[in-house]
Scaffold this active site. Structure first.
Site, PDB file in Angstrom:
ATOM      1  N   GLY A  51       0.858  -1.179   0.000  1.00  0.00           N
ATOM      2  CA  GLY A  51       0.000   0.000   0.000  1.00  0.00           C
ATOM      3  C   GLY A  51       0.893   1.226   0.000  1.00  0.00           C
ATOM      4  O   GLY A  51       2.048   1.144   0.404  1.00  0.00           O
ATOM      5  N   THR A  52       0.338   2.340  -0.446  1.00  0.00           N
ATOM      6  CA  THR A  52       1.236   3.469  -0.639  1.00  0.00           C
ATOM      7  C   THR A  52       0.976   4.695   0.228  1.00  0.00           C
ATOM      8  O   THR A  52       1.519   4.766   1.311  1.00  0.00           O
ATOM      9  CB  THR A  52       1.296   3.830  -2.124  1.00  0.00           C
ATOM     10  N   THR A  53       0.138   5.633  -0.217  1.00  0.00           N
ATOM     11  CA  THR A  53       0.178   6.930   0.459  1.00  0.00           C
ATOM     12  C   THR A  53      -0.939   7.148   1.482  1.00  0.00           C
ATOM     13  O   THR A  53      -2.111   6.923   1.187  1.00  0.00           O
ATOM     14  CB  THR A  53       0.147   8.058  -0.589  1.00  0.00           C
ATOM     15  N   LYS A  84      -6.966   1.283   3.418  1.00  0.00           N
ATOM     16  CA  LYS A  84      -5.739   1.390   4.202  1.00  0.00           C
ATOM     17  C   LYS A  84      -5.901   2.273   5.432  1.00  0.00           C
ATOM     18  O   LYS A  84      -4.953   2.529   6.146  1.00  0.00           O
ATOM     19  CB  LYS A  84      -4.613   1.961   3.331  1.00  0.00           C
ATOM     20  N   ALA A 226       2.858   4.477  -7.846  1.00  0.00           N
ATOM     21  CA  ALA A 226       2.303   3.472  -6.930  1.00  0.00           C
ATOM     22  C   ALA A 226       1.101   3.988  -6.153  1.00  0.00           C
ATOM     23  O   ALA A 226       0.462   3.249  -5.421  1.00  0.00           O
ATOM     24  CB  ALA A 226       3.377   3.002  -5.953  1.00  0.00           C
TER      25      ALA A 226
END
Lengths: 279, 254
Positions: A51-53, A84, A226
């Site tokens: 997972g990213t931001t 997330k 991403a």
């Protein structure tokens, strides 16, 4: 509860032994194999969705925590609608960047840890206490982090004693630092932080704060492959949560859609987004 | 060497049961009632910190009469059981029936093991369903038997009389306020037929409310909300009286 009530079916002695109010401590003593940190590590680097931001910003009276919806594995998009950002309890939330599978498991255990303490003690942990507990969990994951399975959360909550929203960020070693104003974690965080740096003011309203984090996520998605931007074709929008003295609230689908559409509509005219004054 | 006295198993069990029952009878009674939107727990408890009722899991509540340290121990064991089970499987896999079984086994083993002192506790484990038909209430006496109850249940010293009182007056679909007033009335009637007044400050009240939007349905009712629900039953004079009452810890009732 197979490993624990074999035999007579009565509660094993460990369940009735007075001890710590921590569920993790209980698990560590009674069923240590169930703690994520106690697992045997595989050899080599493991490929798993990441997972990213995640971004957060405070405003007078509360704090906003938001995350994009993309999970990637290498250069492939593994999932377009991953979640997330989760409530940790009534007055706090946690957003996770890093290895998705481990992160979601960590959140589940963290939620349980806070709830367990609350039920046993009859009172909630302080916000600092919650933040420290999360630190311990990340530290126990360091072995896996060394193999590319890092989890780096952002923790935000409303501090009932200090009557304000607070943000805590972490590094892979469990190092904890309180952030003032705004914070971001994950691969797109550099861009998100730059965006917020120019737009953030300490006197934002709740609505301005939610708009700010969506702008920051848009900028992160704009420059980081991403991070996923608002997906207008599939109706997938960032998850935005607000925590105030009234507790945790996640914006409804309609609200976050409305927010994301307003931001993207403006970007049609101004692709680089709102501008700060030069001086 | 002297020969030990022979005690028949029947006699030994009867003695242990009497011992436990006497211990429980020293504590104050409490009641658990179904109402339209869930299950309400009502008891007289001068302490605001040492609870007789508590949350075990999302839809499951716990009530106990008797010796505080013993039921507190069982309560924490139950929370650990429920949390571990929910963590291992899923939150939906934690049920009152499962918990009641584990408690029954625990109490039963302690009761029939000659080496241990029987627990002086009587428990209620209740789970609120999505409809009234799905509500479950289990009563667990000191010896580890399980009784599946419907509508209303009382435990503690004066339980038999209170149960009788409730059985005649409780009906399905009562509002929370009606159920609460009935519970207070039941707790106020004493064994000798006299009535005592229990001021709102000395009441511990909690509900499992199926209409709560949160996943966790357990909620304590205190202060203004409690007085509002009791309004018709509690005259102003009784409330003023109660303010001067000292808060005694729950252990003191032993």
């Amino acid at each position: 509860m197979e490993p624990n009530t074999r035999g007579t079916g009565r509660l094993p002695a460990a369940f009735l032994t007075p001890g710590s109010s921590s569920f993790m401590d209980f698990l560590g003593a009674h069923a240590p194999e169930m703690l994520p940190g106690n697992r045997k590590l595989p050899e080599g680097i493991v490929e798993a969705p990441h997972g990213t931001t995640i971004v957060a910003a405070t405003f007078p009276g509360g704090v906003v925590l938001a995350g994009d919806r993309r999970a990637t594995m290498g250069n492939m998009i593994a999932q377009r609608d991953i979640e997330k950002v989760f409530p940790a309890d009534e007055y706090s939330a946690v957003g996770i960047a890093g290895t998705a599978g481990l992160a979601v498991e960590m959140v589940k255990l963290f939620q349980l840890e806070l709830e367990h303490f609350e039920k046993v003690e009859g009172t909630t942990l302080s916000l600092e206490g919650k933040a420290n507990r999360l630190s311990t969990m990340i530290r126990s994951n360091l072995g896996m982090a060394m193999q590319g399975l890092a989890v780096v959360p952002l923790f935000a909550g409303y501090d009932e004693g200090k009557e304000k929203g607070r943000i805590f960020s972490y590094d892979v070693t469990g190092g904890r630092s309180e952030e003032h104003g705004y914070a971001a974690t994950g691969s797109g965080s550099i861009f998100a932080r730059g965006s917020m740096k120019k737009l953030y003011r300490p006197d934002l309203t709740e609505e301005q704060a939610t708009t700010l984090v969506v702008q920051a996520l848009y900028d992160a998605a704009d420059d980081d492959s991403a991070t996923g931007g608002p997906d207008l074709y599939r109706n997938i929008y960032p998850i935005v949560t607000v925590i105030t003295d009234e507790g945790f609230r996640r914006l409804t689908e309609d609200e976050s859609q409305d927010l994301a559409r307003r931001v993207t509509d403006r970007r049609l005219q101004e692709p680089d987004g709102p501008r700060a004054a030069l001086l | 060497m002297s020969t030990p006295f022979y005690v028949s198993p029947q006699q030994a069990m009867a003695d242990r049961a009497e011992y436990a029952r006497k211990g429980i009878a020293r504590g104050r009674s409490l009641v658990v009632l179904q109402y339209a939107d869930g299950i309400v727990f009502v008891g007289e408890n001068p302490s605001r910190a040492l609870h007789k009722f508590s949350e075990i899991y999302d839809r499951i509540g716990f009530a106990a009469a008797g010796k505080y340290n013993e039921y507190e121990n069982l309560r924490i064991g139950g929370v650990r059981y429920a949390d571990l089970r929910g963590y291992t499987y899923d939150r939906d896999d934690v049920t009152a029936r499962g918990l009641a079984n584990v408690y029954a086994q625990t109490l039963g083993t302690i009761f029939s093991s000659a080496g241990e002192k029987p627990y002086e506790v009587e428990l209620v484990v209740a789970e609120v369903g999505t409809t009234a038909a799905g509500d479950q209430i289990y009563r667990l006496p000191h010896d580890g038997s399980i009784v599946d109850e419907h509508g209303s249940v009382a435990v503690g010293g004066n339980a038999e009389q209170i149960s009788g009182f409730l059985d005649q007056r409780h009906r399905d679909g009562m509002t929370l306020s009606e159920a609460l007033k009935l519970a207070v009335q039941a707790l106020s009637s004493q064994a000798n037929g006299a009535e005592k007044t229990i001021p709102a400050e000395r009441l511990e009240v909690a509900v499992l409310d199926r209409t709560r939007p949160q996943q966790r349905k357990f909620k304590r009712i205190r202060g203004r909300q409690l007085s509002r629900l009791l309004e018709a039953d509690v005259p102003a004079a009784a409330q003023a009286d109660a303010v001067s009452n000292d808060e005694a810890p729950e252990d003191a009732e032993e």
